[in-house]
Design a protein around this motif. Sequence first.
Motif, mmCIF file in Angstrom:
data_model
loop_
_atom_site.group_PDB
_atom_site.id
_atom_site.type_symbol
_atom_site.label_atom_id
_atom_site.label_comp_id
_atom_site.label_asym_id
_atom_site.label_seq_id
_atom_site.Cartn_x
_atom_site.Cartn_y
_atom_site.Cartn_z
ATOM 1 N N GLY A 143 26.614 -13.411 8.202
ATOM 2 C CA GLY A 143 28.031 -13.717 8.387
ATOM 3 C C GLY A 143 28.945 -13.032 7.382
ATOM 4 N N HIS A 144 28.367 -12.604 6.246
ATOM 5 C CA HIS A 144 29.231 -11.990 5.241
ATOM 6 C C HIS A 144 28.927 -10.520 4.996
ATOM 7 C CE1 HIS A 144 31.126 -15.662 3.570
ATOM 8 N NE2 HIS A 144 30.039 -16.243 3.979
ATOM 9 N N GLY A 145 27.719 -10.092 5.332
ATOM 10 C CA GLY A 145 27.392 -8.695 5.027
ATOM 11 C C GLY A 145 26.469 -8.619 3.836
ATOM 12 N N GLY A 146 26.647 -7.643 3.009
ATOM 13 C CA GLY A 146 25.766 -7.463 1.869
ATOM 14 C C GLY A 146 26.353 -8.096 0.617
ATOM 15 N N ILE A 147 25.636 -7.964 -0.472
ATOM 16 C CA ILE A 147 26.091 -8.570 -1.729
ATOM 17 C C ILE A 147 27.354 -7.865 -2.220
ATOM 18 C CG2 ILE A 147 25.461 -9.034 -4.103
ATOM 19 C CD1 ILE A 147 22.992 -9.969 -3.318
ATOM 20 N N THR A 148 27.419 -6.553 -2.022
ATOM 21 C CA THR A 148 28.601 -5.842 -2.492
ATOM 22 C C THR A 148 29.850 -6.321 -1.764
ATOM 23 O OG1 THR A 148 27.110 -3.977 -2.712
ATOM 24 C CG2 THR A 148 29.418 -3.554 -3.080
ATOM 25 N N ASP A 149 29.702 -6.709 -0.506
ATOM 26 C CA ASP A 149 30.861 -7.222 0.222
ATOM 27 C C ASP A 149 31.408 -8.481 -0.430
ATOM 28 O OD1 ASP A 149 28.973 -6.030 2.722
ATOM 29 O OD2 ASP A 149 31.107 -5.591 2.798
ATOM 30 N N ARG A 150 30.525 -9.294 -0.993
ATOM 31 C CA ARG A 150 30.985 -10.522 -1.649
ATOM 32 C C ARG A 150 31.566 -10.239 -3.021
ATOM 33 N NH1 ARG A 150 32.858 -13.688 0.467
ATOM 34 N NH2 ARG A 150 33.038 -12.076 2.006
ATOM 35 N N MET A 151 31.049 -9.193 -3.676
ATOM 36 C CA MET A 151 31.381 -8.997 -5.081
ATOM 37 C C MET A 151 32.552 -8.053 -5.305
ATOM 38 S SD MET A 151 29.298 -10.921 -6.545
ATOM 39 C CE MET A 151 29.431 -10.444 -8.247
ATOM 40 N N ASP A 152 33.125 -7.491 -4.245
ATOM 41 C CA ASP A 152 34.117 -6.444 -4.499
ATOM 42 C C ASP A 152 35.372 -6.953 -5.211
ATOM 43 O OD1 ASP A 152 34.588 -6.110 -0.900
ATOM 44 O OD2 ASP A 152 35.039 -7.762 -2.246
ATOM 45 N N CYS A 153 35.870 -8.132 -4.818
ATOM 46 C CA CYS A 153 37.027 -8.649 -5.548
ATOM 47 C C CYS A 153 36.628 -9.230 -6.894
ATOM 48 C CB CYS A 153 37.720 -9.745 -4.750
ATOM 49 S SG CYS A 153 38.479 -9.133 -3.256
ATOM 50 N N GLN A 154 35.421 -9.789 -6.962
ATOM 51 C CA GLN A 154 34.954 -10.367 -8.221
ATOM 52 C C GLN A 154 34.949 -9.323 -9.317
ATOM 53 O OE1 GLN A 154 34.233 -13.431 -8.839
ATOM 54 N NE2 GLN A 154 33.549 -14.435 -6.976
ATOM 55 N N MET A 155 34.652 -8.067 -8.930
ATOM 56 C CA MET A 155 34.539 -7.035 -9.944
ATOM 57 C C MET A 155 35.880 -6.784 -10.603
ATOM 58 S SD MET A 155 31.754 -4.398 -8.488
ATOM 59 C CE MET A 155 32.550 -3.882 -7.001
ATOM 60 N N VAL A 156 36.915 -6.670 -9.799
ATOM 61 C CA VAL A 156 38.236 -6.430 -10.369
ATOM 62 C C VAL A 156 38.644 -7.607 -11.251
ATOM 63 C CG1 VAL A 156 40.643 -6.017 -9.810
ATOM 64 C CG2 VAL A 156 38.884 -5.048 -8.390
ATOM 65 N N MET A 157 38.325 -8.817 -10.777
ATOM 66 C CA MET A 157 38.727 -10.014 -11.521
ATOM 67 C C MET A 157 37.961 -10.162 -12.822
ATOM 68 S SD MET A 157 40.837 -12.466 -11.136
ATOM 69 C CE MET A 157 41.250 -13.804 -12.214
ATOM 70 N N GLY A 158 36.655 -9.860 -12.795
ATOM 71 C CA GLY A 158 35.830 -10.021 -13.991
ATOM 72 C C GLY A 158 36.357 -9.190 -15.144
ATOM 73 N N VAL A 159 36.727 -7.941 -14.824
ATOM 74 C CA VAL A 159 37.242 -7.063 -15.867
ATOM 75 C C VAL A 159 38.549 -7.603 -16.425
ATOM 76 C CG1 VAL A 159 38.041 -4.744 -16.360
ATOM 77 C CG2 VAL A 159 36.128 -5.078 -14.846
ATOM 78 N N PHE A 160 39.437 -8.042 -15.515
ATOM 79 C CA PHE A 160 40.725 -8.570 -15.964
ATOM 80 C C PHE A 160 40.529 -9.814 -16.829
ATOM 81 C CE2 PHE A 160 45.051 -9.490 -16.209
ATOM 82 C CZ PHE A 160 45.248 -10.835 -15.971
ATOM 83 N N ALA A 161 39.608 -10.700 -16.418
ATOM 84 C CA ALA A 161 39.418 -11.937 -17.163
ATOM 85 C C ALA A 161 38.973 -11.631 -18.591
ATOM 86 C CB ALA A 161 38.388 -12.825 -16.460
#
Lengths: 427, 427
Positions: free
Chosen positions: A359-377
């Motif tokens: 239903g969601h695709g691969g792991i990268t599909d879930r993590m794409d926004c997390q990556m931008v946020m992690g760096v900002f945090a």
Amino acid sequence: MQKDNDSGGPSMHGGLTGRLRRRRGSNEVPSEVDKANGSHLLVDDRNKYKSMLIRIYSSVWMIGGFAFIIYMGHLYIWAMVVVIQIFMARELFNLLRRSHEDRRLPGFRLLNWHFFFTAMLFVYGRILNQRLANTVTSDKFLHKLVTGFIKYHMVTCYFLYIAGFMWFILTLKKKMYKYQFGQYAWTHMILIVVFTQSSFTVANIFEGIFWFLLPASLIVINDIAAYFFGFFLGRTPLIKISPKKTWEGFIGASFATIVSAFVLANILGRFQWLTCPRKDLSTGWLHCDPGPLFKPYYFTVPQWFPQWFPWREISVLPVQWHALALGLFSSIIAPFGGFFASGFKRAFKIKDFGDSIPGHGGITDRMDCQMVMGVFAFIYHQSFIVSQSVSIEAIMDQILMNLTFEEQRALFMKLEQIIQERQFGES
Amino acid sequence: MQKDNDSGGPSTTSGLTGRLRRRRGSNEVPSEVVKANGSHLLVDDTKKYKSMLIRIYSSVWMIGGFAFVIYMGHLYIWAMVVVIQIFMARELFNLLRRAHEDSRLPGFRLLNWHFFFTAMLFVYGRILNQRLANTVTSDKFLHKLVIGFIKYHMVTCYFLYIAGFMWFILTLKKKMYKYQFGQYAWTHMILIVVFTQSSFTVANIFEGIFWFLLPASLIVINDIAAYFFGFFLGRTPLIKISPKKTWEGFIGASFATVVSAFVLANILGRFQWLTCPRKDLSTGWLRCDPGPLFKPDYFNVPQWVPLWFPWREISVLPVQWHALALGLFSSIIAPFGGFFASGFKRAFKFKDFGDSIPGHGGITDRMDCQMVMAVFAYIYHQSFVVPQSLSIEAIMDQILMNLTFEEQRALFMKLEQIIQERHFVES
């Protein structure tokens, strides 16, 4: 990350196969569908309820597993991040590989993993060296080993990288140069994308699980809120790259995210397990003085509030104001990570990065926004939070705990030099 | 970096045009020439003397200009590095750009330069922030400004990068996604390659010009020695990617480089201008205590050395042993940077990265081995010459960034007290 919800559309494919000129892999976007139906929004999709159920099912599992890991602690969260990284890297390495060329280059895939483990050694060695040293203080031999590792860490990683570099050059094969250089560049880009965000995430974890949990949760809340607002209210398309996104979903989710940021920070900030930094690699319970950010101050409820409102005064943790900034970023800028991934998938005509999560695709599909946020945090934390919680006592503690006598004396002399130069300049 | 010496070969190309199927750009390698003549070594080329003169002419100018900039000092060397970077980036940005697509994407080139200046701000801000603070100690207002800049440096660079990222996504055009993503990845790879080595170079410069001059000179000596050894003695090809390189040139150059490293370190180590670190951004003369590495040890000349040998004892600076390691690396591993660049040029079928320098090609052709060497020199310096403790650096950063003057002085006095107490107890 909302994926283009075409998984429930086999009926539409069949009618259009006549128009296709070339064989399409199963992972490719049926782009003609979007053009034929104009703006193909989620509200109009008949199979939407079925796909929604699949998504909810996998989301529940993901969130449940995530909460369990948070309960287990810092070391397990780090392990989870590493596992996610390995799966992401595997998905991405496989994406642009072409099996025809790969058969003629034995050992080339091994090179990718060699660079991956070099990057892992480098990134985690830097972040965790101090905590590793604090863990093995009891054993003299181990301590010597760890100190030696920390001292020669950069050289080790550099020579591992150079070994990989030389291996790459020595295995260049005639007529395959372009493919090999393309793969080399692709490997570097993957490793940068995967390791930048994860290194910042892990650095945040050891500063206090709060600084990892809050941004990650905000992204999840933003995704879920955008999905449901779009599901029920979505009419106006947001951006051409992701045709399923709508302005209603975007604005509703922004509002929901900022409000949840404020509330969630209050709830999460009450647990010492989440707010205390971890100074070593142990797994036991944590106790500490959380610092001025997590001490509540009380507002009395103003007069115009209705009588049935049960609380006479509201407690607000100062960290909640910081959470507002995080919420704002996660609703406005973090979705661009998703747009980037969508654009990338369109550019290379792939539907999903993988298919690990139903239903969601691969792991990268879930993590794409997390990556931008992690760096900002991490950057937000380093720039605005740390300076507030740092005090003379805290630094003195660090100096006395982390440095040997010689290092303390060296630090003292450096400080002396700087202060004298400044006095000289001022007088 | 030795370039394939085909610049003097118009006669060979015209005879083969019949065999070519497609139009070749003027910058492309006439690969059939190499295949037709087997191993086309430098010794057999009749036009070799003419090209050698052109190369010598431009080499003299480059070395002369370089020596002048060294004389001028640290700040000017930094400026030279920045100028070289800008030209390298321009060459590389232009390489894989395709004019047809570019005419449909206005402002896309500007995005490259935006990322370039963001990277420059980030890298040089990190390296030079401490020295910048030391330069403006006299002026209260400027000092406040600089401290503010240092404190919010990471956030600023991050938001500049995010602005570029969002700009990229908002300018994605249908049917050009693949080209745009390719250019984006290419920009990142260029910036990494250009800025990693230059940031390490600049960090080395401010530790003492010696640590920049010695590695750079060793690469130049290695190149020149390999060229001449190959010119006069070259017979056996070294590696398929660079057909002009020979084993004789390689081994002769290694020997020459290691010997020159030993001798050059002795000569260069006598000048305080080269060995003293620069603590701020001034341009005046330097005086300092160079440290134990540059204090000569004296050896008595052994008995078997002939009597006409004028010196009775040989002075060896301890740094010369380190120079041997640098010499070894520059002769054995740094040439792989050149092989990488050659392979890259073959993969994408062009002859040189540019044509700024007559006889040598573009700036990137000259800098390819320098880049590998600069990174190694920095890492070697950090690990073996001046063992920097990461913990001390981290704590110093915290002290300088987060505490006010008064707090720093208070911390200093506390530390002084503790160290004196410890002295008292130990004595």
